[in-house]
Design a protein around this motif. Structure first.
Motif, PDB file in Angstrom:
ATOM      1  N   ASN A  12      -4.417  -9.090  -3.395  1.00 13.17           N
ATOM      2  CA  ASN A  12      -3.293  -8.661  -2.552  1.00 13.17           C
ATOM      3  C   ASN A  12      -3.081  -9.555  -1.339  1.00 13.17           C
ATOM      4  O   ASN A  12      -2.474  -9.160  -0.365  1.00 13.17           O
ATOM      5  CB  ASN A  12      -3.485  -7.209  -2.094  1.00 13.17           C
ATOM      6  CG  ASN A  12      -4.708  -7.028  -1.201  1.00 13.17           C
ATOM      7  OD1 ASN A  12      -5.699  -7.732  -1.352  1.00 13.17           O
ATOM      8  ND2 ASN A  12      -4.648  -6.088  -0.297  1.00 13.17           N
ATOM      9  N   VAL A  16      -0.365  -9.299   2.107  1.00 13.64           N
ATOM     10  CA  VAL A  16      -0.903  -9.179   3.469  1.00 13.64           C
ATOM     11  C   VAL A  16      -0.309 -10.283   4.354  1.00 13.64           C
ATOM     12  O   VAL A  16       0.117 -10.026   5.482  1.00 13.64           O
ATOM     13  CB  VAL A  16      -2.443  -9.243   3.466  1.00 13.64           C
ATOM     14  CG1 VAL A  16      -2.992  -9.222   4.897  1.00 13.64           C
ATOM     15  CG2 VAL A  16      -3.034  -8.078   2.673  1.00 13.64           C
ATOM     16  N   PRO A  45      -9.183  -8.400   2.758  1.00 12.50           N
ATOM     17  CA  PRO A  45      -8.405  -7.613   1.803  1.00 12.50           C
ATOM     18  C   PRO A  45      -9.142  -7.481   0.476  1.00 12.50           C
ATOM     19  O   PRO A  45     -10.251  -7.998   0.329  1.00 12.50           O
ATOM     20  CB  PRO A  45      -7.143  -8.459   1.636  1.00 12.50           C
ATOM     21  CG  PRO A  45      -7.652  -9.862   1.778  1.00 12.50           C
ATOM     22  CD  PRO A  45      -8.790  -9.807   2.765  1.00 12.50           C
ATOM     23  N   VAL A  47      -8.354  -6.546  -3.977  1.00  9.83           N
ATOM     24  CA  VAL A  47      -7.965  -5.828  -5.184  1.00  9.83           C
ATOM     25  C   VAL A  47      -8.851  -6.431  -6.260  1.00  9.83           C
ATOM     26  O   VAL A  47      -8.882  -7.649  -6.410  1.00  9.83           O
ATOM     27  CB  VAL A  47      -6.476  -6.054  -5.539  1.00  9.83           C
ATOM     28  CG1 VAL A  47      -6.182  -5.503  -6.926  1.00  9.83           C
ATOM     29  CG2 VAL A  47      -5.560  -5.406  -4.520  1.00  9.83           C
ATOM     30  N   ILE A  76      -9.414  -3.883   3.669  1.00  8.35           N
ATOM     31  CA  ILE A  76      -8.330  -3.175   2.979  1.00  8.35           C
ATOM     32  C   ILE A  76      -8.743  -2.920   1.533  1.00  8.35           C
ATOM     33  O   ILE A  76      -9.128  -3.847   0.815  1.00  8.35           O
ATOM     34  CB  ILE A  76      -7.025  -3.989   3.018  1.00  8.35           C
ATOM     35  CG1 ILE A  76      -6.535  -4.168   4.464  1.00  8.35           C
ATOM     36  CG2 ILE A  76      -5.936  -3.317   2.171  1.00  8.35           C
ATOM     37  CD1 ILE A  76      -5.322  -5.086   4.602  1.00  8.35           C
ATOM     38  N   CYS A  77      -8.648  -1.668   1.088  1.00 10.10           N
ATOM     39  CA  CYS A  77      -8.886  -1.235  -0.289  1.00 10.10           C
ATOM     40  C   CYS A  77     -10.290  -1.658  -0.746  1.00 10.10           C
ATOM     41  O   CYS A  77     -11.280  -1.142  -0.233  1.00 10.10           O
ATOM     42  CB  CYS A  77      -7.773  -1.739  -1.213  1.00 10.10           C
ATOM     43  SG  CYS A  77      -7.755  -0.878  -2.809  1.00 10.10           S
ATOM     44  N   HIS A 177      -3.234   0.660   1.311  1.00 16.07           N
ATOM     45  CA  HIS A 177      -2.716  -0.685   1.551  1.00 16.07           C
ATOM     46  C   HIS A 177      -1.683  -0.639   2.678  1.00 16.07           C
ATOM     47  O   HIS A 177      -0.512  -0.332   2.423  1.00 16.07           O
ATOM     48  CB  HIS A 177      -2.063  -1.230   0.275  1.00 16.07           C
ATOM     49  CG  HIS A 177      -3.039  -1.585  -0.785  1.00 16.07           C
ATOM     50  ND1 HIS A 177      -3.633  -2.816  -0.860  1.00 16.07           N
ATOM     51  CD2 HIS A 177      -3.544  -0.857  -1.807  1.00 16.07           C
ATOM     52  CE1 HIS A 177      -4.457  -2.844  -1.894  1.00 16.07           C
ATOM     53  NE2 HIS A 177      -4.423  -1.667  -2.474  1.00 16.07           N
ATOM     54  N   GLU A 179      -0.249  -3.042   4.044  1.00 19.23           N
ATOM     55  CA  GLU A 179       0.763  -4.077   3.779  1.00 19.23           C
ATOM     56  C   GLU A 179       1.821  -3.614   2.778  1.00 19.23           C
ATOM     57  O   GLU A 179       2.852  -4.262   2.626  1.00 19.23           O
ATOM     58  CB  GLU A 179       0.086  -5.375   3.305  1.00 19.23           C
ATOM     59  CG  GLU A 179      -0.380  -5.395   1.872  1.00 19.23           C
ATOM     60  CD  GLU A 179      -1.673  -4.667   1.574  1.00 19.23           C
ATOM     61  OE1 GLU A 179      -2.137  -4.746   0.429  1.00 19.23           O
ATOM     62  OE2 GLU A 179      -2.230  -3.995   2.476  1.00 19.23           O
ATOM     63  N   LYS A 180       1.559  -2.482   2.100  1.00 17.67           N
ATOM     64  CA  LYS A 180       2.529  -1.934   1.137  1.00 17.67           C
ATOM     65  C   LYS A 180       3.015  -0.550   1.549  1.00 17.67           C
ATOM     66  O   LYS A 180       3.585   0.169   0.740  1.00 17.67           O
ATOM     67  CB  LYS A 180       1.890  -1.861  -0.255  1.00 17.67           C
ATOM     68  CG  LYS A 180       1.504  -3.219  -0.819  1.00 17.67           C
ATOM     69  CD  LYS A 180       0.858  -3.092  -2.185  1.00 17.67           C
ATOM     70  CE  LYS A 180       0.483  -4.469  -2.721  1.00 17.67           C
ATOM     71  NZ  LYS A 180      -0.260  -4.393  -3.987  1.00 17.67           N
ATOM     72  N   SER A 181       2.764  -0.191   2.813  1.00 17.47           N
ATOM     73  CA  SER A 181       3.019   1.182   3.262  1.00 17.47           C
ATOM     74  C   SER A 181       4.181   1.292   4.248  1.00 17.47           C
ATOM     75  O   SER A 181       4.207   2.202   5.077  1.00 17.47           O
ATOM     76  CB  SER A 181       1.742   1.781   3.882  1.00 17.47           C
ATOM     77  OG  SER A 181       0.730   1.908   2.908  1.00 17.47           O
TER      78      SER A 181
END
Length: 195
Positions: A12, A16, A45, A47, A76-77, A177, A179-181
């Motif tokens: 991801n 970001v 970050p 994934v 993150i995650c 996330h 950055e996706k929120s």
């Protein structure tokens, strides 16, 4: 302000980078220990799969680099999970910075894994969250989680209540996330940058 995103083949990273650009920040993407250590803020970050990722970090000495960071760090995650002590995902010893366990969801009938989609966060710690974000929705994609505990700074519910975010000292992390929120995620990233 110098912001570095740790580059370790995480999935991801581009999102970001784009989220930070929207906030007016040009971040460096680097696996170089000195670049990471000299940053004002570090984003970790992730994934992917815990065991493979920890192997990659160890091979490059990045595990020790991360453990030694003293500036604000945001996981993150998968980055959050790897900051913990151990993950059930392929029985992985993680970085051990936050003494919590990462466990797999045990869904009841009708509940799907991975947990994917928008959930509200609550019981927010002001270190990373402004009060108006209480009950805001953020975006999750994960099959493993950290139970609520002494380092929990935000909670959400799926299958059971669990840690939406953690903090120990200068290490903060979100299972979701940012950055996706959307606007809520941007506000959280901005608050991290303001630390």
């Amino acid at each position: 302000m110098k912001v570095t995103i740790i580059d370790y083949n995480a999935g991801n990273v581009q999102s970001v980078l784009f989220a930070l650009q929207r906030l007016g920040v040009e971040a460096a993407l680097s696996s170089d220990p000195e670049t990471i250590r000299s940053a004002d803020k570090v984003i970790f970050p992730g994934v992917g799969e815990a065991n493979t990722t920890m192997g990659y970090l160890r091979e490059r000495g990045l595990d020790e680099v991360i453990r030694g960071l003293e500036q604000p760090v945001l996981g993150i995650c998968l980055g959050m999970q790897l900051l913990c002590a151990h993950s059930e995902e392929n029985d992985t010893e993680c970085l051990g910075i936050i003494p919590q366990q990462v466990v797999r969801f045990k869904p009841k009938e009708g509940e799907k894994i991975p947990h994917m989609g928008w959930n509200s966060i609550y019981n927010l710690d002001p270190a990373l969250f402004s009060p108006e974000l209480e009950k805001e929705y953020v975006y999750f994609v994960h099959s493993y989680f950290v139970e609520s505990g002494p380092y929990t700074i935000a909670t959400t519910d799926y299958v059971q209540p669990f840690s939406a975010a953690l903090r120990k000292g200068n290490f903060m992390a979100t299972q979701f996330h940012p950055e996706k929120s959307g606007a809520a995620g941007a506000a959280i990233l901005q608050q991290f940058l303001n630390l």
